[in-house]
Design a protein around this motif. Structure first.
Motif, short mmCIF file in Angstrom:
data_model
loop_
_atom_site.label_atom_id
_atom_site.label_comp_id
_atom_site.label_asym_id
_atom_site.label_seq_id
_atom_site.Cartn_x
_atom_site.Cartn_y
_atom_site.Cartn_z
N UNK A 281 -37.98 -35.32 -10.40
CA UNK A 281 -37.32 -35.01 -9.50
C UNK A 281 -35.93 -35.32 -9.59
N UNK A 282 -35.90 -36.62 -10.08
CA UNK A 282 -34.41 -37.18 -10.38
C UNK A 282 -33.54 -36.40 -11.22
N UNK A 283 -34.32 -36.04 -12.14
CA UNK A 283 -33.58 -35.20 -13.44
C UNK A 283 -33.13 -33.83 -12.84
N UNK A 284 -33.92 -33.11 -11.97
CA UNK A 284 -33.76 -32.11 -11.42
C UNK A 284 -32.29 -32.09 -10.53
N UNK A 285 -32.33 -33.29 -9.54
CA UNK A 285 -31.24 -33.47 -8.52
C UNK A 285 -30.26 -33.75 -9.27
#
Length: 311
Positions: A281-285
Motif C-alpha cells: 500500500x505504501x508503494x502505491x500511495x
C-alpha cells in the motif's frame, strides 16, 4: 487505461518461468499422464455426485492430521464436504454451486495444460509464445515501455528454505523438484535487498525457490527494483496458518477456512503478512503523493493524479 496506470507490483511472479513446470511438462508421457489423472478425477466426481462426494469427504476426515496447521489435505477434504449441504435454501444452493465449480475446474485442467508450457523456461520446439520466454529485444521493449510511460515497478521475491522433514511433505517434494538442476535461463545469481527492515540482503541462486517458483525468476525488471521476503508461494496470499471459522449468515464455514497449504519452514506469520501488504500500500500511495505535487507528462500530455491523498 495506460494513461491512468501509475505503478505495478509483482508478487512471487515467475517472469522467467519455473523449473517445476520444466520437470512436470517437458515430456509427452508426463503431460498425458497428468491429463488422464485429472480426467479420471473429473469422471469420479461426476459419478459420485454432490451427495456421494461429501460422504466420501466425511469418510476421509480421520486421515486429516487435524493439527493447528491444517494443510492441503484438510483443504481437499473440506472442498469435498462443502459440495453438499443438509440445510435447505442458501446453504444448499452455495454447496451445489461449489460442486459445479469443482467439476468445471477439473474439466478445464484435464483439457488444457498449456499453463505448464507457458511457465517452462525451456519449452519444446513449436510451443506457443509466452511472456516467460521473453529475452533480449523483447525485454528491452518492456523496459522502454514502462520508462516511457513513467510507471513505477517493483517485484517482491519470495524465498523459503529447504525442509528436511520426514516423511517428505508436499512442500519438500515441490521444493526439491523446483531446485533440482534448474534450466539454463534460471542459472543466475542476484543479490537483492529485503522488503522488511529486520532482514539482510540475500544472494539468490538458481535453485532457491518458494516451493513453486525459482526466486531468481521473480527478479524483474532488475535486482535494484526487487525485494525479497521469507515465505512460501502460498504464505503471501494468506495461507500461512490454520483458522477454522463457523458458518455465518448461511455461508458454509468451509468457504471461510484458512490453511497453511505448504507447511514450509519459512516461519511466515500474521505480523509479516500485515507488514508485507502495508508495504504494498505504501508503494502505491507514494506514487500518488508524488503526483499530487504537480502534473506528470506522458507523450506530451499532462496527466494529473486522481483522488485524495489524505488518510
Amino acid at each position: 487505461m495506460i494513461q491512468q496506470l501509475r505503478s505495478v507490483q509483482f508478487i512471487s511472479t515467475p517472469h522467467r518461468g519455473t523449473a517445476l513446470a520444466h520437470r512436470l511438462g517437458n515430456a509427452v508421457p508426463k503431460v498425458l499422464a497428468s491429463r488422464l489423472l485429472l480426467r479420471l478425477m473429473f469422471e469420479g466426481v461426476r459419478g459420485l455426485r454432490s451427495v456421494g462426494l461429501a460422504s466420501l469427504g466425511r469418510a476421509l476426515r480421520p486421515l486429516s492430521p487435524r493439527q493447528n496447521t491444517a494443510n492441503w489435505i484438510d483443504a481437499i477434504i473440506d472442498t469435498m464436504e462443502g459440495c453438499h449441504s443438509q440445510e435447505q435454501g442458501l446453504p444448499r444452493a452455495l454447496a451445489r454451486g461449489a460442486y459445479f465449480d469443482l467439476l468445471r475446474w477439473l474439466l478445464h485442467m484435464a483439457s488444457d495444460l498449456t499453463a505448464i508450457t507457458d511457465l517452462d523456461p525451456e519449452p519444446s520446439t513449436g510451443s506457443p509464445p509466452s511472456p516467460a520466454h521473453a529475452e533480449g529485444d523483447e525485454l528491452e521493449e518492456e523496459f522502454s515501455f514502462i520508462n516511457e510511460h513513467g510507471i513505477r515497478v517493483r517485484s517482491i521475491v519470495t524465498f523459503a528454505p529447504a525442509s528436511g522433514s520426514w516423511p517428505p511433505t508436499l512442500f519438500r517434494i515441490l521444493h526439491t523438484l523446483t531446485a533440482f538442476n534448474p534450466p539454463r535461463r534460471l542459472c543466475l545469481t542476484h543479490t537483492i535487498n529485503p522488503l522488511l527492515t529486520d532482514q539482510e540482503p540475500l544472494q539468490l541462486r538458481g535453485e532457491d525457490n518458494d516451493g513453486f517458483v525459482n526466486s531468481v525468476s521473480q527478479v524483474w525488471p532488475d535486482a535494484a527494483r526487487s525485494y525479497w521476503i521469507m515465505g512460501d508461494h502460498a504464505d503471501v496470499i494468506g495461507h500461512f496458518e490454520a483458522r477454522r471459522h463457523r458458518a455465518q449468515d448461511g455461508v458454509p464455514a468451509a468457504t471461510c477456512h484458512q490453511y497453511d497449504l505448504l507447511n514450509s519452514s519459512a516461519d511466515f506469520n500474521l505480523r509479516r503478512f500485515i507488514a508485507l501488504w502495508k508495504d504494498v500500500g505504501r508503494f502505491t500511495a507514494a506514487q500518488q503523493r508524488r503526483e499530487a505535487t504537480g502534473p506528470r507528462h506522458r507523450n506530451g500530455a499532462s496527466v494529473h493524479s486522481i483522488g485524495s491523498t489524505r488518510h
